[in-house]
Design a protein around this motif. Sequence first.
Motif, PDB file in Angstrom:
ATOM      1  N   SER A 197       4.696  -6.368  -2.338  1.00 42.17           N
ATOM      2  CA  SER A 197       3.633  -5.599  -1.743  1.00 42.17           C
ATOM      3  C   SER A 197       3.921  -4.188  -1.886  1.00 42.17           C
ATOM      4  CB  SER A 197       3.415  -5.913  -0.051  1.00 42.17           C
ATOM      5  OG  SER A 197       2.675  -4.828   0.536  1.00 42.17           O
ATOM      6  N   LEU A 198       2.482  -3.439  -2.043  1.00 38.39           N
ATOM      7  CA  LEU A 198       2.789  -1.962  -1.798  1.00 38.39           C
ATOM      8  C   LEU A 198       3.505  -1.546  -0.615  1.00 38.39           C
ATOM      9  CD1 LEU A 198      -1.000  -0.925  -2.362  1.00 38.39           C
ATOM     10  CD2 LEU A 198       0.735  -0.678  -3.840  1.00 38.39           C
ATOM     11  N   GLN A 199       4.098  -0.486  -0.518  1.00 40.73           N
ATOM     12  CA  GLN A 199       4.669   0.346   0.621  1.00 40.73           C
ATOM     13  C   GLN A 199       3.893   1.319   1.205  1.00 40.73           C
ATOM     14  OE1 GLN A 199       8.736   0.798  -0.974  1.00 40.73           O
ATOM     15  NE2 GLN A 199       9.400  -0.341   0.663  1.00 40.73           N
ATOM     16  N   SER A 200       4.207   1.781   2.501  1.00 40.14           N
ATOM     17  CA  SER A 200       3.448   2.875   2.979  1.00 40.14           C
ATOM     18  C   SER A 200       3.929   3.984   2.300  1.00 40.14           C
ATOM     19  CB  SER A 200       4.169   3.048   4.404  1.00 40.14           C
ATOM     20  OG  SER A 200       3.985   2.075   5.378  1.00 40.14           O
ATOM     21  N   GLY A 201       2.464   4.743   1.833  1.00 43.52           N
ATOM     22  CA  GLY A 201       2.747   6.108   1.305  1.00 43.52           C
ATOM     23  C   GLY A 201       2.439   5.647  -0.271  1.00 43.52           C
ATOM     24  N   ASP A 202       2.506   4.547  -0.811  1.00 41.76           N
ATOM     25  CA  ASP A 202       2.261   4.284  -2.321  1.00 41.76           C
ATOM     26  C   ASP A 202       0.944   4.642  -2.598  1.00 41.76           C
ATOM     27  OD1 ASP A 202       4.844   3.430  -3.072  1.00 41.76           O
ATOM     28  OD2 ASP A 202       4.356   1.290  -2.848  1.00 41.76           O
ATOM     29  N   ARG A 203      -0.046   3.995  -1.798  1.00 47.68           N
ATOM     30  CA  ARG A 203      -1.492   4.530  -1.841  1.00 47.68           C
ATOM     31  C   ARG A 203      -2.092   4.867  -0.520  1.00 47.68           C
ATOM     32  NH1 ARG A 203      -5.426   0.922  -5.568  1.00 47.68           N
ATOM     33  NH2 ARG A 203      -6.583   2.803  -4.957  1.00 47.68           N
ATOM     34  N   PRO A 204      -2.106   6.013   0.018  1.00 46.33           N
ATOM     35  CA  PRO A 204      -2.235   6.380   1.298  1.00 46.33           C
ATOM     36  C   PRO A 204      -3.437   5.936   1.990  1.00 46.33           C
ATOM     37  CG  PRO A 204      -1.367   8.376   0.282  1.00 46.33           C
ATOM     38  CD  PRO A 204      -1.423   7.151  -0.779  1.00 46.33           C
ATOM     39  N   GLU A 205      -4.484   5.726   0.901  1.00 47.16           N
ATOM     40  CA  GLU A 205      -5.813   5.122   1.547  1.00 47.16           C
ATOM     41  C   GLU A 205      -5.666   3.532   2.085  1.00 47.16           C
ATOM     42  OE1 GLU A 205      -6.040   4.713  -2.948  1.00 47.16           O
ATOM     43  OE2 GLU A 205      -4.996   6.068  -1.523  1.00 47.16           O
ATOM     44  N   TYR A 206      -4.545   3.104   1.588  1.00 49.59           N
ATOM     45  CA  TYR A 206      -4.173   1.559   2.121  1.00 49.59           C
ATOM     46  C   TYR A 206      -3.307   1.566   3.270  1.00 49.59           C
ATOM     47  CZ  TYR A 206      -7.106  -0.452  -1.946  1.00 49.59           C
ATOM     48  OH  TYR A 206      -7.908  -0.809  -2.543  1.00 49.59           O
ATOM     49  N   ASP A 207      -2.804   2.725   3.628  1.00 52.32           N
ATOM     50  CA  ASP A 207      -1.696   2.308   4.562  1.00 52.32           C
ATOM     51  C   ASP A 207      -1.971   1.689   6.065  1.00 52.32           C
ATOM     52  OD1 ASP A 207       0.198   3.526   3.009  1.00 52.32           O
ATOM     53  OD2 ASP A 207       0.035   5.548   4.198  1.00 52.32           O
ATOM     54  N   ALA A 208      -3.228   2.051   6.265  1.00 52.86           N
ATOM     55  CA  ALA A 208      -3.701   1.248   7.544  1.00 52.86           C
ATOM     56  C   ALA A 208      -3.938  -0.278   7.254  1.00 52.86           C
ATOM     57  CB  ALA A 208      -5.159   2.013   7.983  1.00 52.86           C
ATOM     58  N   LEU A 209      -4.216  -0.792   6.089  1.00 57.21           N
ATOM     59  CA  LEU A 209      -4.547  -2.098   5.688  1.00 57.21           C
ATOM     60  C   LEU A 209      -2.951  -2.495   5.787  1.00 57.21           C
ATOM     61  CD1 LEU A 209      -6.289  -4.541   4.693  1.00 57.21           C
ATOM     62  CD2 LEU A 209      -5.883  -3.595   2.440  1.00 57.21           C
ATOM     63  N   LEU A 210      -1.972  -2.078   5.031  1.00 63.80           N
ATOM     64  CA  LEU A 210      -0.691  -2.559   5.011  1.00 63.80           C
ATOM     65  C   LEU A 210       0.055  -2.846   6.498  1.00 63.80           C
ATOM     66  CD1 LEU A 210       0.664  -0.588   2.272  1.00 63.80           C
ATOM     67  CD2 LEU A 210      -0.273  -2.767   1.973  1.00 63.80           C
ATOM     68  N   GLU A 211      -0.489  -1.567   7.437  1.00 64.75           N
ATOM     69  CA  GLU A 211       0.229  -1.686   8.812  1.00 64.75           C
ATOM     70  C   GLU A 211      -0.524  -2.743   9.640  1.00 64.75           C
ATOM     71  OE1 GLU A 211       0.446   1.822  10.951  1.00 64.75           O
ATOM     72  OE2 GLU A 211       0.787   3.145   8.895  1.00 64.75           O
ATOM     73  N   SER A 212      -1.949  -3.190   9.270  1.00 64.84           N
ATOM     74  CA  SER A 212      -2.427  -4.220  10.094  1.00 64.84           C
ATOM     75  C   SER A 212      -2.132  -5.654   9.763  1.00 64.84           C
ATOM     76  CB  SER A 212      -4.150  -4.206   9.737  1.00 64.84           C
ATOM     77  OG  SER A 212      -4.359  -4.437   8.548  1.00 64.84           O
ATOM     78  N   PHE A 213      -1.443  -5.769   8.585  1.00 68.13           N
ATOM     79  CA  PHE A 213      -1.256  -7.047   8.005  1.00 68.13           C
ATOM     80  C   PHE A 213      -0.577  -7.945   8.864  1.00 68.13           C
ATOM     81  CE2 PHE A 213       1.009  -9.940   4.869  1.00 68.13           C
ATOM     82  CZ  PHE A 213      -0.163 -10.658   4.422  1.00 68.13           C
ATOM     83  N   PRO A 214       0.656  -7.328   9.201  1.00 62.23           N
ATOM     84  CA  PRO A 214       1.604  -8.235  10.002  1.00 62.23           C
ATOM     85  C   PRO A 214       1.063  -8.685  11.321  1.00 62.23           C
ATOM     86  CG  PRO A 214       2.512  -6.043   9.967  1.00 62.23           C
ATOM     87  CD  PRO A 214       1.519  -6.185   9.035  1.00 62.23           C
ATOM     88  N   LEU A 215      -0.032  -7.788  11.886  1.00 60.67           N
ATOM     89  CA  LEU A 215      -0.562  -8.216  12.970  1.00 60.67           C
ATOM     90  C   LEU A 215      -1.744  -9.127  12.896  1.00 60.67           C
ATOM     91  CD1 LEU A 215      -1.443  -4.211  14.199  1.00 60.67           C
ATOM     92  CD2 LEU A 215       0.536  -5.610  14.768  1.00 60.67           C
ATOM     93  N   ALA A 216      -2.365  -9.150  11.836  1.00 60.27           N
ATOM     94  CA  ALA A 216      -3.492 -10.377  11.526  1.00 60.27           C
ATOM     95  C   ALA A 216      -2.756 -11.737  11.080  1.00 60.27           C
ATOM     96  CB  ALA A 216      -4.261  -9.904  10.391  1.00 60.27           C
ATOM     97  N   PHE A 217      -1.572 -11.499  10.412  1.00 58.48           N
ATOM     98  CA  PHE A 217      -0.854 -12.445   9.810  1.00 58.48           C
ATOM     99  C   PHE A 217       0.508 -12.780  10.201  1.00 58.48           C
ATOM    100  CE2 PHE A 217      -3.928 -11.379   6.950  1.00 58.48           C
ATOM    101  CZ  PHE A 217      -4.788 -12.558   6.488  1.00 58.48           C
ATOM    102  N   HIS A 218       1.301 -13.656  10.252  1.00 58.36           N
ATOM    103  CA  HIS A 218       2.602 -13.834  10.822  1.00 58.36           C
ATOM    104  C   HIS A 218       3.462 -13.474   9.715  1.00 58.36           C
ATOM    105  CE1 HIS A 218       5.948 -14.751  13.224  1.00 58.36           C
ATOM    106  NE2 HIS A 218       6.307 -15.738  12.468  1.00 58.36           N
ATOM    107  N   GLU A 219       3.938 -12.021   9.691  1.00 56.08           N
ATOM    108  CA  GLU A 219       4.636 -11.668   8.693  1.00 56.08           C
ATOM    109  C   GLU A 219       5.804 -10.705   9.401  1.00 56.08           C
ATOM    110  OE1 GLU A 219       5.404 -12.268   5.830  1.00 56.08           O
ATOM    111  OE2 GLU A 219       3.618 -12.376   4.759  1.00 56.08           O
ATOM    112  N   PRO A 220       6.938 -11.338  10.115  1.00 60.80           N
ATOM    113  CA  PRO A 220       7.647 -10.875  10.911  1.00 60.80           C
ATOM    114  C   PRO A 220       8.667  -9.728  10.434  1.00 60.80           C
ATOM    115  CG  PRO A 220       8.584 -13.122  10.574  1.00 60.80           C
ATOM    116  CD  PRO A 220       7.341 -12.939   9.801  1.00 60.80           C
ATOM    117  N   TYR A 221       8.919  -9.685   9.072  1.00 63.71           N
ATOM    118  CA  TYR A 221       9.669  -8.588   8.437  1.00 63.71           C
ATOM    119  C   TYR A 221       8.861  -7.446   7.618  1.00 63.71           C
ATOM    120  CZ  TYR A 221      12.083 -13.027   9.406  1.00 63.71           C
ATOM    121  OH  TYR A 221      12.762 -14.022  10.309  1.00 63.71           O
ATOM    122  N   TYR A 222       7.759  -7.735   7.556  1.00 70.89           N
ATOM    123  CA  TYR A 222       6.937  -6.946   6.758  1.00 70.89           C
ATOM    124  C   TYR A 222       6.787  -5.499   7.113  1.00 70.89           C
ATOM    125  CZ  TYR A 222       2.749  -5.713   3.827  1.00 70.89           C
ATOM    126  OH  TYR A 222       1.971  -5.271   3.089  1.00 70.89           O
TER     127      TYR A 222
END
Length: 348
Positions: free
Chosen positions: A286-311
């Motif tokens: 996966s992208l990491q925070s800051g790789d594409r700042p416009e996607y940071d919110a999407l990345l941060e929401s992913f473990p909330l919407a899906f069970h990804e405990p280490y993401y």
Amino acid sequence: MATAGSLSPLARTAYRWSQNLRLGWFGAQYALTRRLTDSVPLPDHLKAAMPSTRQLTADRAKLIERDLQNIDAGYYRLPHDLIDSPVAAFRQSLAYFADLPNVNRRRRGEEGPEVATDAAERFPDYYRRAFHHQTDGYLSEKSARLYDYQVEILFGGAADAMRRQALVPIHDFLGKRRIADCRLIDIACGTGRFLTFVKDNYPRLAVTALDVSPYYVAEARRNLKPWSRVDYVEAAVESAALPPASYDIATSIYLFHELPAALHAEAARAIADMLKPGGLFVFLDSLQSGDRPEYDALLESFPLAFHEPYYADYLRQDLAGLFGAAGLIVERVELAYLSRVMVLRKPA
């Protein structure tokens, strides 16, 4: 092996037609999935910063164009399953939507995050979880059969094109070597999907498919049946205990975001140890925070919407420092839609 400029106008048209159909098919099922499942409440600051559907669609189109350019440049061949069986796709779709109520029940918290299995001691604690809320986690034949289809819906049909970006550094590396003398290991191979692209391009390359799930290893055997020179290892990377300096290439596709941060260093050392001096490690995740700042919110929401405990930990992991401490040197980092590709070497 593919050759540069080898695509005819007909082949380009076939590729674009098939990929547009693919994006439309999986995109429509993603939209239907959202309508049929409960939404997960998100903080206002994340909702306000989400990328638009238009941006996601445009960036997927750029990925597909990049994939085509790579094929035309000779980095890899057209996908071996460019035209999928409509009957098989329809059956997979039926199985996916039949299972969706079970996934939704876990999203609502009506089932715990751990997967019950009679052979729990065979698997690491961190692995006995229903990742993505998928039925049985990674610990059943049903899960293995549905997994690739679920992932394509999640990425709107772009998952395979992102995986294929890892073929570019492999092409560059093998171009200077006798392929039949080289060995590649795919760590956390899952269903063997990425290895089907590797073997389709390099049938004489000896490959090892490593995964901790016996069900996914069995699925990898099924998917890789058309090719020879394939070995299978049922183990976690951190405990595989493979012979040191035994592989020329190691690949890791979407593994590290599903490992606890406490295991990252151990996994990195294991990968470095199994590579020969001068060996190649291709990391795609996966992208990491800051790789594409416009996607940071999407990345941060992913473990909330899906069970990804280490993401969440993965998003902020210093990957260059992690692999550098294990003795691997970063040669380049590229971004491919929602993925990052890192090309690393073990010093000669």
